[in-house]
Design a protein around this motif. Structure first.
Motif, PDB file in Angstrom:
ATOM      1  N   UNK A 166      53.513  45.014  48.290  1.00 55.30           N
ATOM      2  CA  UNK A 166      54.300  44.139  47.405  1.00 55.30           C
ATOM      3  C   UNK A 166      53.709  42.729  47.300  1.00 55.30           C
ATOM      4  N   UNK A 167      53.136  42.239  48.396  1.00 53.36           N
ATOM      5  CA  UNK A 167      52.539  40.916  48.376  1.00 53.36           C
ATOM      6  C   UNK A 167      51.323  40.885  47.450  1.00 53.36           C
ATOM      7  N   UNK A 168      50.519  41.912  47.508  1.00 55.58           N
ATOM      8  CA  UNK A 168      49.353  41.992  46.617  1.00 55.58           C
ATOM      9  C   UNK A 168      49.781  42.070  45.159  1.00 55.58           C
ATOM     10  N   UNK A 169      50.845  42.785  44.884  1.00 59.17           N
ATOM     11  CA  UNK A 169      51.319  42.885  43.495  1.00 59.17           C
ATOM     12  C   UNK A 169      51.789  41.531  42.973  1.00 59.17           C
ATOM     13  N   UNK A 170      52.508  40.793  43.787  1.00 57.31           N
ATOM     14  CA  UNK A 170      52.975  39.477  43.358  1.00 57.31           C
ATOM     15  C   UNK A 170      51.805  38.510  43.202  1.00 57.31           C
ATOM     16  N   UNK A 171      50.817  38.631  44.064  1.00 60.27           N
ATOM     17  CA  UNK A 171      49.626  37.788  43.933  1.00 60.27           C
ATOM     18  C   UNK A 171      48.845  38.129  42.674  1.00 60.27           C
ATOM     19  N   UNK A 172      48.838  39.391  42.298  1.00 61.43           N
ATOM     20  CA  UNK A 172      48.161  39.775  41.054  1.00 61.43           C
ATOM     21  C   UNK A 172      48.850  39.140  39.857  1.00 61.43           C
ATOM     22  N   UNK A 173      50.182  39.132  39.867  1.00 60.12           N
ATOM     23  CA  UNK A 173      50.932  38.473  38.786  1.00 60.12           C
ATOM     24  C   UNK A 173      50.573  36.994  38.705  1.00 60.12           C
ATOM     25  N   UNK A 174      50.605  36.307  39.855  1.00 55.65           N
ATOM     26  CA  UNK A 174      50.335  34.879  39.848  1.00 55.65           C
ATOM     27  C   UNK A 174      48.887  34.594  39.452  1.00 55.65           C
ATOM     28  N   UNK A 175      47.951  35.379  39.970  1.00 58.00           N
ATOM     29  CA  UNK A 175      46.546  35.173  39.633  1.00 58.00           C
ATOM     30  C   UNK A 175      46.308  35.352  38.140  1.00 58.00           C
TER      31      UNK A 175
END
Length: 520
Positions: free
Chosen positions: A289-298
């Motif tokens: 889930x953390x990687x998914x949220x980071x992908x959104x922000x990136x």
């Protein structure tokens, strides 16, 4: 704006010395009548701002009474942002947003009120310009009923238009007179020492305690694999979150050629890459889930960063050949179109950073930096466990390049070269993460991969820029812009050809056996 100041503890009978001996030629020293300042400081119940080196205050009687001060990498240098507005209206919304990564959604309320009797001594140039100011402050800390809860005295020296040497000379005068310099402790933090625990939170949080965001601190001797993972997470999270306020303010990173937007985006990318590389060592229900949220922000940051790069590249490419100057007016019109795109992209960044989704992500990142969720196997020695985890991104990179440097087709499509660039970046991040454990060979490989990535990045920037110049000129219907765009495209494609010619030698340097043996 940047504020640079030094603080000194002084006894009650301290006398500010004559400052004129260090005043520049033609300058004068002016002493102002004492003024009374009443400031109320706001923080969370557990003093998250104070512990992070941040202050948020309302100081009565000033044109812009609301002020936030944010730390930088240099002691005594802070970003200072002020806004108008009465206290009854509450903290201005943009200042609340500015401290998002520190407060992380927690309510802000008054925690300390101080009354200061200030006497200013100003060093002014011959033309009246303010060079430096020495403020002699007698501070009274007030309790909730407005009674004195404690007192202290301090002297501040703030650099204005003067140089650093003037600050050093003033320091010498003050310390010779008995002032004690030392740790840079803001007024409100000193004031909180006098406030009863009930006023600063039920647990009586220490305002001088450790910040919630744990900074990277280096690896221990003989680290476990989990120590390396933790350090990598902390480096990336720290980079991401500490650049958040600068992105909101749209100001450059002090002392760096990199933009805050770039740094924040790199933080996202590195953390996603590290979580991917170290996936066998971390709890998947936590990291995915953390990687998914980071992908959104990136993605949001990336759209704005891409336009930022294009605007800088437009001017650089247009001026690349002084013997073949381009129509400056047409270049300006292309830049204006990019500027409009940039404002749209930055507005989307602002919207994302204001969102509850982002606030939740900041909280998750702070927790991740404090204690990543590791699997039991992360307790194994780092030197034994980590090299095999770097093999996967390295093998994917070598497969995308081919059996040798010539395997990357010099006539291949731009998209393939871009995919190789992404694999090179992942491999470089992975090698960097373990270099502190593996040693010299890994560091040399990381340096060689940085050269490979730089070349491939230049290739991608040139290819994207060429397409963009054509797109802008076509959309404008401007013959002059179309002509300039055509010449810009020629220069960008020349860069693409040069990079493709230079790539094989850069790859050979990276793929040398003495640098990659530890991976095999």
């Amino acid at each position: 704006m940047l504020e640079e100041e030094r603080k000194y503890e002084v006894p009650d009978d301290f006398e500010v010395p004559d400052l004129s001996p260090v005043a520049p030629t033609g300058a004068r020293v002016e002493s102002r009548s004492p003024v009374r300042l009443v400031a109320t400081y706001f923080d969370t119940a557990d003093l998250r701002l104070a512990r992070s080196g941040v202050s948020l205050r309302h100081r009565r009687g000033e044109p812009e009474p609301w002020t936030v001060k944010l730390p930088t990498d240099t002691v005594g240098v802070r970003h200072e942002v002020s806004r108008p507005g009465p206290r009854r209206a509450g903290v201005p919304a943009d200042l609340v947003e500015l401290v998002t990564v520190f407060a992380r959604g927690a309510d802000l309320a008054p925690v300390a009120t101080i009354r200061t009797s200030r006497r200013r001594h100003q060093v002014r140039a011959a033309d009246g310009a303010l060079l430096a100011e020495v403020a002699d402050d007698r501070v009274t800390v007030l309790d909730e009923a407005g009674r004195a809860a404690g007192k202290f005295r301090e002297v501040e020296v703030e650099r204005r238009g003067g140089d650093a040497d003037l600050l050093e000379q003033l320091d010498g005068l003050l310390t010779a007179a008995g002032a004690e310099s030392g740790s840079f402790l803001p007024k409100h933090v000193r004031a909180l020492r006098f406030v009863v625990p009930e006023q600063v939170g039920a647990l009586g949080t220490d305002p001088e305690g450790e910040p919630d965001l744990v900074a990277p601190a280096g690896l221990p001797d003989d680290p476990a694999a989990g120590d390396v993972v933790t350090e990598a997470v902390r480096r990336a999270v720290f980079r991401l979150l500490t650049h958040d306020p600068l992105v909101r303010l749209r100001v450059p990173v002090p002392g760096s050629h990199r933009s805050a937007l770039q740094q924040m985006r790199v933080g996202c990318r590195r953390l996603r890459s590290d979580l991917r590389t170290f996936a066998p060592l971390v709890v998947p229900e936590w990291s995915r889930p953390l990687r998914e949220e980071l992908r959104w922000l990136a993605g949001v940051l990336g759209a704005a960063r891409d336009v930022e790069v294009l605007r800088a590249r437009l001017r650089r490419t247009a001026e690349a050949d002084p013997l073949g100057p381009l129509d400056a007016g047409a270049v300006d019109r292309l830049d204006a179109a990019l500027a409009a795109r940039q404002e749209t992209a930055l507005a989307e960044v602002d919207e994302a950073l204001r969102s509850p989704r982002y606030v939740a992500l900041t909280d998750a990142l702070v927790l991740a930096a404090r204690a990543p969720r590791l699997r039991p196997r992360a307790a194994a020695p780092a030197a034994e466990k980590l090299p095999r985890l770097v093999r996967r991104p390295w093998r994917k990179l070598t497969a995308s390049v081919g059996a040798d440097a010539a395997g990357l087709d010099p006539l291949g499509p731009d998209d393939h070269w871009h995919e190789v660039r992404k694999e090179a970046k992942r491999a470089r991040y992975a090698v960097n993460a373990v270099a502190g454990v593996v040693g010299k060979d890994a560091r040399k490989l990381a340096e060689a991969l940085a050269d490979v990535q730089r070349l491939l990045g230049e290739h991608q920037d040139a290819a994207v820029a060429a397409d963009t110049w054509i797109e802008l000129a076509t959309a404008s219907g401007d013959p002059g812009a179309a002509l300039v765009a055509g010449r810009l495209v020629e220069r960008e494609r020349a860069t693409v050809r040069r990079v493709r010619a230079d790539f094989p030698s850069a790859w050979v340097r990276a793929d040398r056996g003495r640098r990659t043996g530890w991976l095999r």
